[in-house]
Design an enzyme around this catalytic site. Structure first.
Site, short mmCIF file in Angstrom:
data_model
loop_
_atom_site.label_atom_id
_atom_site.label_comp_id
_atom_site.label_asym_id
_atom_site.label_seq_id
_atom_site.Cartn_x
_atom_site.Cartn_y
_atom_site.Cartn_z
CB CYS A 3 -0.89 0.03 1.25
SG CYS A 3 -1.73 -1.47 1.55
N1 SAJ Z 1 6.37 2.37 8.74
C1 SAJ Z 1 7.35 3.21 9.28
N2 SAJ Z 1 7.01 4.10 10.25
C2 SAJ Z 1 5.73 4.19 10.71
C3 SAJ Z 1 4.74 3.33 10.16
C4 SAJ Z 1 5.09 2.44 9.18
O1 SAJ Z 1 8.52 3.15 8.88
O2 SAJ Z 1 5.48 4.99 11.61
C5 SAJ Z 1 6.74 1.44 7.68
C6 SAJ Z 1 6.44 0.00 8.04
O3 SAJ Z 1 7.54 -0.59 8.67
C7 SAJ Z 1 6.16 -0.63 6.68
C8 SAJ Z 1 5.56 0.52 5.88
O4 SAJ Z 1 5.94 1.72 6.55
O5 SAJ Z 1 7.35 -1.05 6.06
C9 SAJ Z 1 4.05 0.45 5.78
O6 SAJ Z 1 3.59 0.26 7.08
P1 SAJ Z 1 2.02 0.45 7.48
O7 SAJ Z 1 1.96 0.48 8.98
O8 SAJ Z 1 1.43 1.57 6.74
O9 SAJ Z 1 1.38 -0.94 7.08
P2 SAJ Z 1 0.72 -1.40 5.72
O10 SAJ Z 1 1.57 -1.14 4.54
O11 SAJ Z 1 0.27 -2.79 5.96
O12 SAJ Z 1 -0.51 -0.42 5.60
C10 SAJ Z 1 -1.79 -0.89 5.88
C11 SAJ Z 1 -2.67 0.11 5.22
N3 SAJ Z 1 -4.00 -0.42 5.12
C12 SAJ Z 1 -4.62 -0.26 3.94
O13 SAJ Z 1 -4.10 0.26 2.98
C13 SAJ Z 1 -5.99 -0.80 3.87
C14 SAJ Z 1 -2.71 1.41 6.01
O14 SAJ Z 1 -3.77 2.26 5.49
C15 SAJ Z 1 -2.95 1.15 7.46
O15 SAJ Z 1 -2.98 2.40 8.16
C16 SAJ Z 1 -1.81 0.28 7.97
O16 SAJ Z 1 -1.96 -0.98 7.30
C17 SAJ Z 1 -1.88 0.10 9.47
O17 SAJ Z 1 -2.21 1.10 10.16
O18 SAJ Z 1 -1.52 -0.99 9.94
#
Ligand code: SAJ
Length: 426
Positions: A259
């Site tokens: 995403c």
């Molecule tokens: N990450 C960081 N710092 C942060 C948060 C995330 O470096 O503060 C990194 C994570 O390690 C990862 C990437 O960013 O590599 C994405 O992380 P993510 O927490 O956004 O997880 P995703 O990619 O699984 O995003 C999903 C998304 N859900 C949908 O698209 C339906 C996102 O909208 C959600 O907010 C997220 O999950 C969530 O909150 O878990």
């Protein structure tokens, strides 16, 4: 009602299961034979759905196959196919185009079609509504109905699932919207209707662009504060005590997943098409995608200070999934770090409690066993993904130096741990 779900991945399969459990006759369609065979042999391949659930439903309320002719018996078709980027880092809508072509071929009148795949505003109208009106001379809102409702699935999330995550939905006409709301209300607690399809398409892109930009902000601040010698992790934790108007994001080794690295590019691509260059998104993507190189530059300085150089060093990556507590490697920054270190001549191994092996540049790489003697072989350990089921204290007590990109070692206050962003005295 008979509902078809096209695309049985981490979005479509849980949706098909939810629909079947709420009483619909569900027909799952996927072009990937392997997925169909696994489901028919009652096996799940999605982290949030265990195989017992498939066993209960398959060939009862849920039937699966690759054949689109079933569409002519369906009342509703929900499309959950991938929307990746192509080689040129531009939106690749080929999965939507191909599935709509098949659906259109067998579509009967009065069917409701819902697109859930993440895409830029205008896609549903161009690829579904216009193409069916032209090819079938059906009238939207009379002969067929179309909605867009973004998927908000977060694989591995134990707290939020399809039923308790509010569902945004936009319809081509009032009747379309009413039908879409009726469908989702039967298993989703909160529906969020919006005025049109384009708003619904935009909501998802905004949600994930918001994340990408804020992650980039803390990733850049990490490099600023490294120069000044301030601990970014302490700053973020203290700022997070603000009870209103603050969202906590943490720096990391880069961003992975299906995403966050992709969705903002769909938006910036669309913006460029409308002659607006979205500076925030491009800048955020640059900063986030540069983090693996930043990690390697800090690791180089750490090894140099030990009188070692990357060339001969033995490095262990702890955690290679793209984020904690899941088994997904897609776009994982840890893999990029693995390759960058190997290119510089290091011999790199990994340990991951969710991923026992993966194929990297045609070579199968296996997770090491986490034992004292094996840990002692490494010059440096890098924590790249902070799985909750890893014993960081054991790693700290059996390693020389631990470079921690996720701040999971501070609580052990060990002088062996160096946090991402710490100023390395050269
Ligand atoms: N990450 C960081 N710092 C942060 C948060 C995330 O470096 O503060 C990194 C994570 O390690 C990862 C990437 O960013 O590599 C994405 O992380 P993510 O927490 O956004 O997880 P995703 O990619 O699984 O995003 C999903 C998304 N859900 C949908 O698209 C339906 C996102 O909208 C959600 O907010 C997220 O999950 C969530 O909150 O878990």
């Amino acid at each position: 009602a008979k509902v078809g779900v096209v695309g049985l991945g981490y979005v479509g399969l849980p949706l098909a299961v939810e629909l079947a459990n709420s009483g619909f006759n569900v027909f799952g369609i996927d072009i990937c034979e392997e997925k169909i065979n696994m489901l028919k042999s009652k096996k799940s391949y999605v982290i949030d759905i265990n195989s017992e659930v498939i066993e209960e439903l398959i060939d009862k309320k849920l039937s699966v196959g690759s054949d689109f002719t079933i569409v002519s018996n369906l009342d509703i078709v929900i499309i959950c196919v991938p929307t990746p980027l192509n080689e040129a880092k531009e939106p690749d809508l080929s999965y939507i185009v191909d599935s709509v072509k098949e659906i259109r071929r067998y579509l009967k009148k009065r069917t409701l079609i819902i697109l859930e795949s993440t895409t830029y505003p205008g896609t549903t109208e161009e690829l579904i509504i216009n193409s069916i009106e032209e090819e079938k001379s059906f009238k939207i809102g009379k002969d067929f109905f179309v909605c867009y409702s973004p998927e908000r699935v977060d694989p591995g999330n134990k707290k939020f699932n399809i039923t308790n995550t509010p569902k945004v939905i936009g319809g081509a006409t009032k009747t379309c919207l009413e039908l879409g709301i009726l469908l989702y209300s039967s298993f989703v607690e909160k529906i969020v209707p919006v005025s049109c399809i384009k708003v619904a398409e935009m909501v998802k892109l905004f949600e994930n662009t918001f994340r990408s930009i804020n992650i980039a902000l803390v990733n850049e601040l990490t490099q600023t504060l490294e120069r000044i010698g301030i601990n970014i992790w302490e700053v973020i934790d203290a700022a997070s005590t603000k009870p209103f108007g603050f969202f906590t994001f943490y720096p990391g080794p880069g961003i992975g997943g299906h995403c966050i690295p992709l969705d903002p590019i769909y938006l910036s691509w669309k913006a460029k098409k409308s002659n607006y260059y979205n500076r925030f998104i491009e800048l955020a993507s640059d900063i986030n995608s540069n983090m693996p190189r930043y990690v390697v530059s800090q690791v180089t300085d750490i090894l140099n200070n030990l009188g070692k150089c990357i060339r001969e060093s033995n490095i262990l990556l702890v955690g290679v999934a793209y984020k904690k507590d899941i088994d997904d490697l897609r776009e994982s920054p840890a893999i990029e770090i693995f390759n960058l270190l190997e290119e510089k001549g290091a011999s790199v191994s990994y340990y991951d409690t969710y991923i026992s092996y993966f194929t990297n540049n045609g070579k199968v790489v296996y997770s090491i066993e986490l034992t004292e003697e094996i840990l002692n072989e490494f010059d440096l350990v890098i924590i790249t993904t902070n799985h909750s089921n890893i014993d960081y204290e054991f790693i700290l007590s059996n390693s020389e130096i631990v470079y921690d990109t996720r701040n999971v070692t501070s609580k052990y206050s060990s002088d062996k741990s160096i946090l991402l962003g710490r100023h390395i005295n050269s």
